[in-house]
Design a protein around this motif. Structure first.
Motif, PDB file in Angstrom:
ATOM      1  N   ILE A  85       5.017  -0.600   0.156  1.00 59.43           N
ATOM      2  CA  ILE A  85       4.917  -1.748  -0.747  1.00 59.43           C
ATOM      3  C   ILE A  85       6.281  -1.976  -1.365  1.00 59.43           C
ATOM      4  CG2 ILE A  85       3.884  -2.625  -2.874  1.00 59.43           C
ATOM      5  CD1 ILE A  85       1.408  -0.932  -2.172  1.00 59.43           C
ATOM      6  N   ALA A  86       6.768  -3.223  -1.299  1.00 59.26           N
ATOM      7  CA  ALA A  86       8.059  -3.557  -1.893  1.00 59.26           C
ATOM      8  C   ALA A  86       7.859  -4.020  -3.341  1.00 59.26           C
ATOM      9  CB  ALA A  86       8.777  -4.611  -1.066  1.00 59.26           C
ATOM     10  N   GLN A  87       7.288  -5.201  -3.533  1.00 63.48           N
ATOM     11  CA  GLN A  87       7.067  -5.755  -4.865  1.00 63.48           C
ATOM     12  C   GLN A  87       5.751  -6.509  -4.906  1.00 63.48           C
ATOM     13  OE1 GLN A  87       9.867  -7.195  -3.098  1.00 63.48           O
ATOM     14  NE2 GLN A  87      11.460  -5.826  -3.796  1.00 63.48           N
ATOM     15  N   PHE A  88       5.341  -6.859  -6.130  1.00 61.03           N
ATOM     16  CA  PHE A  88       4.115  -7.633  -6.310  1.00 61.03           C
ATOM     17  C   PHE A  88       4.207  -8.422  -7.606  1.00 61.03           C
ATOM     18  CE2 PHE A  88       3.556  -3.229  -7.471  1.00 61.03           C
ATOM     19  CZ  PHE A  88       3.085  -3.275  -8.772  1.00 61.03           C
ATOM     20  N   ASP A  89       3.317  -9.412  -7.736  1.00 61.49           N
ATOM     21  CA  ASP A  89       3.311 -10.272  -8.918  1.00 61.49           C
ATOM     22  C   ASP A  89       1.879 -10.722  -9.196  1.00 61.49           C
ATOM     23  OD1 ASP A  89       4.567 -11.688 -11.036  1.00 61.49           O
ATOM     24  OD2 ASP A  89       4.696 -13.512  -9.829  1.00 61.49           O
ATOM     25  N   TRP A  90       1.521 -10.794 -10.481  1.00 58.32           N
ATOM     26  CA  TRP A  90       0.196 -11.259 -10.912  1.00 58.32           C
ATOM     27  C   TRP A  90       0.124 -12.779 -10.895  1.00 58.32           C
ATOM     28  CZ3 TRP A  90      -3.866  -8.275 -12.881  1.00 58.32           C
ATOM     29  CH2 TRP A  90      -3.593  -6.959 -13.220  1.00 58.32           C
ATOM     30  N   SER A  91      -1.054 -13.300 -10.603  1.00 61.24           N
ATOM     31  CA  SER A  91      -1.297 -14.735 -10.793  1.00 61.24           C
ATOM     32  C   SER A  91      -1.474 -14.990 -12.291  1.00 61.24           C
ATOM     33  CB  SER A  91      -2.557 -15.178 -10.045  1.00 61.24           C
ATOM     34  OG  SER A  91      -3.700 -14.517 -10.557  1.00 61.24           O
ATOM     35  N   ALA A  92      -1.299 -16.241 -12.712  1.00 60.67           N
ATOM     36  CA  ALA A  92      -1.425 -16.585 -14.129  1.00 60.67           C
ATOM     37  C   ALA A  92      -2.827 -16.298 -14.662  1.00 60.67           C
ATOM     38  CB  ALA A  92      -1.066 -18.054 -14.347  1.00 60.67           C
ATOM     39  N   ASP A  93      -3.854 -16.478 -13.828  1.00 60.00           N
ATOM     40  CA  ASP A  93      -5.224 -16.239 -14.285  1.00 60.00           C
ATOM     41  C   ASP A  93      -5.649 -14.779 -14.140  1.00 60.00           C
ATOM     42  OD1 ASP A  93      -5.750 -15.893 -11.564  1.00 60.00           O
ATOM     43  OD2 ASP A  93      -6.894 -17.756 -11.376  1.00 60.00           O
ATOM     44  N   GLY A  94      -4.785 -13.928 -13.563  1.00 63.30           N
ATOM     45  CA  GLY A  94      -5.077 -12.501 -13.440  1.00 63.30           C
ATOM     46  C   GLY A  94      -6.081 -12.146 -12.360  1.00 63.30           C
ATOM     47  N   ARG A  95      -6.513 -13.122 -11.561  1.00 67.96           N
ATOM     48  CA  ARG A  95      -7.539 -12.844 -10.556  1.00 67.96           C
ATOM     49  C   ARG A  95      -6.979 -12.413  -9.210  1.00 67.96           C
ATOM     50  NH1 ARG A  95     -10.909 -18.039 -12.056  1.00 67.96           N
ATOM     51  NH2 ARG A  95      -9.581 -18.805 -10.402  1.00 67.96           N
ATOM     52  N   SER A  96      -5.672 -12.596  -8.997  1.00 67.58           N
ATOM     53  CA  SER A  96      -5.093 -12.178  -7.722  1.00 67.58           C
ATOM     54  C   SER A  96      -3.636 -11.779  -7.894  1.00 67.58           C
ATOM     55  CB  SER A  96      -5.252 -13.271  -6.658  1.00 67.58           C
ATOM     56  OG  SER A  96      -4.851 -14.520  -7.119  1.00 67.58           O
ATOM     57  N   MET A  97      -3.115 -11.167  -6.831  1.00 69.14           N
ATOM     58  CA  MET A  97      -1.723 -10.730  -6.798  1.00 69.14           C
ATOM     59  C   MET A  97      -1.098 -11.170  -5.494  1.00 69.14           C
ATOM     60  SD  MET A  97      -1.454  -6.809  -8.024  1.00 69.14           S
ATOM     61  CE  MET A  97      -1.212  -6.471  -9.742  1.00 69.14           C
ATOM     62  N   LEU A  98       0.207 -11.401  -5.548  1.00 69.63           N
ATOM     63  CA  LEU A  98       1.010 -11.540  -4.341  1.00 69.63           C
ATOM     64  C   LEU A  98       1.667 -10.183  -4.132  1.00 69.63           C
ATOM     65  CD1 LEU A  98       2.775 -14.950  -5.008  1.00 69.63           C
ATOM     66  CD2 LEU A  98       0.928 -14.513  -3.373  1.00 69.63           C
ATOM     67  N   VAL A  99       1.570  -9.642  -2.914  1.00 70.19           N
ATOM     68  CA  VAL A  99       2.120  -8.324  -2.624  1.00 70.19           C
ATOM     69  C   VAL A  99       2.987  -8.410  -1.375  1.00 70.19           C
ATOM     70  CG1 VAL A  99       1.596  -5.908  -2.111  1.00 70.19           C
ATOM     71  CG2 VAL A  99       0.059  -7.215  -3.593  1.00 70.19           C
ATOM     72  N   ALA A 100       4.243  -7.958  -1.478  1.00 72.81           N
ATOM     73  CA  ALA A 100       5.137  -7.865  -0.328  1.00 72.81           C
ATOM     74  C   ALA A 100       5.120  -6.417   0.146  1.00 72.81           C
ATOM     75  CB  ALA A 100       6.556  -8.270  -0.713  1.00 72.81           C
ATOM     76  N   GLY A 101       4.878  -6.228   1.439  1.00 68.76           N
ATOM     77  CA  GLY A 101       4.834  -4.880   1.974  1.00 68.76           C
ATOM     78  C   GLY A 101       4.943  -4.890   3.484  1.00 68.76           C
ATOM     79  N   ALA A 102       4.850  -3.693   4.054  1.00 69.32           N
ATOM     80  CA  ALA A 102       5.015  -3.573   5.507  1.00 69.32           C
ATOM     81  C   ALA A 102       4.104  -2.500   6.064  1.00 69.32           C
ATOM     82  CB  ALA A 102       6.469  -3.242   5.834  1.00 69.32           C
ATOM     83  N   LYS A 103       3.754  -2.710   7.319  1.00 71.74           N
ATOM     84  CA  LYS A 103       3.056  -1.713   8.121  1.00 71.74           C
ATOM     85  C   LYS A 103       3.747  -1.730   9.471  1.00 71.74           C
ATOM     86  CE  LYS A 103      -1.359   0.125   9.302  1.00 71.74           C
ATOM     87  NZ  LYS A 103      -2.587   0.385   8.621  1.00 71.74           N
ATOM     88  N   GLY A 104       4.499  -0.650   9.758  1.00 73.65           N
ATOM     89  CA  GLY A 104       5.299  -0.632  10.973  1.00 73.65           C
ATOM     90  C   GLY A 104       6.331  -1.729  10.928  1.00 73.65           C
TER      91      GLY A 104
END
Length: 182
Positions: A85-104
């Motif tokens: 996992i590189a970084q992540f950020d919360w949505s304004a309403d707190g119901r979801s996240m954006l997540v940057a990451g890798a698998k292979g």
């Protein structure tokens, strides 16, 4: 003796402390996690300030995401289908996240629904797997736009914008060298 944020034998801790409006600490400084083991890093507050999400894992790169409700101390793990996992950020309403990451060799930015765990691919690409540096792939630093309808992320020397309703991806900014931070 280990540095203040290091656990004996390795690993890092995150700490929380109450502060006043001048920034002075006005209470006990306590570990953020009550049960995390290993490296804890990259703390990101929910927009309402009631929860704290952070990476926790056996090393700074191979990690998962934990969300702690600060009033109760209850921690829950976010199911993320990445090895790194590189970084992540919360949505304004707190119901979801954006997540940057890798698998292979595949790196993605996912939108993860925190209520049901479903994930949607926002962007994806192949990456250079010779580096084990967090954020060394081509897609990093996902950030929600304030209205929640779109996001920005870094792709090498460009800042990309994705309309989360349509999936349309456009280049917002092109830099002469790699973008370091949003």
């Amino acid at each position: 003796s280990a540095p203040p944020n290091m656990r004996p034998g390795g690993g890092t801790d995150l700490y929380l402390a109450p502060v006043d409006t001048s920034g002075r600490i006005r209470g006990p400084v306590l570990p953020a996690s009550r049960g995390g083991v290993g490296h804890m890093s990259y703390p990101v507050w929910s927009r309402d300030g009631l929860e704290l999400a952070y990476k926790v894992g056996t090393d700074p790169i191979r990690a998962g995401i934990v969300i702690q409700t600060l009033a109760t101390g209850v921690e829950r793990k976010v199911d993320v289908p990445f090895d790194e996992i590189a970084q992540f950020d919360w949505s304004a309403d707190g119901r979801s996240m954006l997540v940057a990451g890798a698998k292979g060799p595949l790196q993605q930015i996912l939108r993860i629904d925190l209520n049901d765990g479903r994930s949607t691919v926002v962007a994806g690409s192949q990456r250079d797997t010779s580096s084990r540096s967090p954020g060394s792939g081509t897609l990093t630093q996902p950030r929600w736009l304030p209205d929640g309808t779109a996001c920005l992320f870094v792709s090498n020397s460009t800042v990309e914008r994705v309309d989360l309703r349509t999936g349309a991806r456009t280049t917002a900014v092109t830099a002469p060298t790699n973008v370091q931070s949003l």
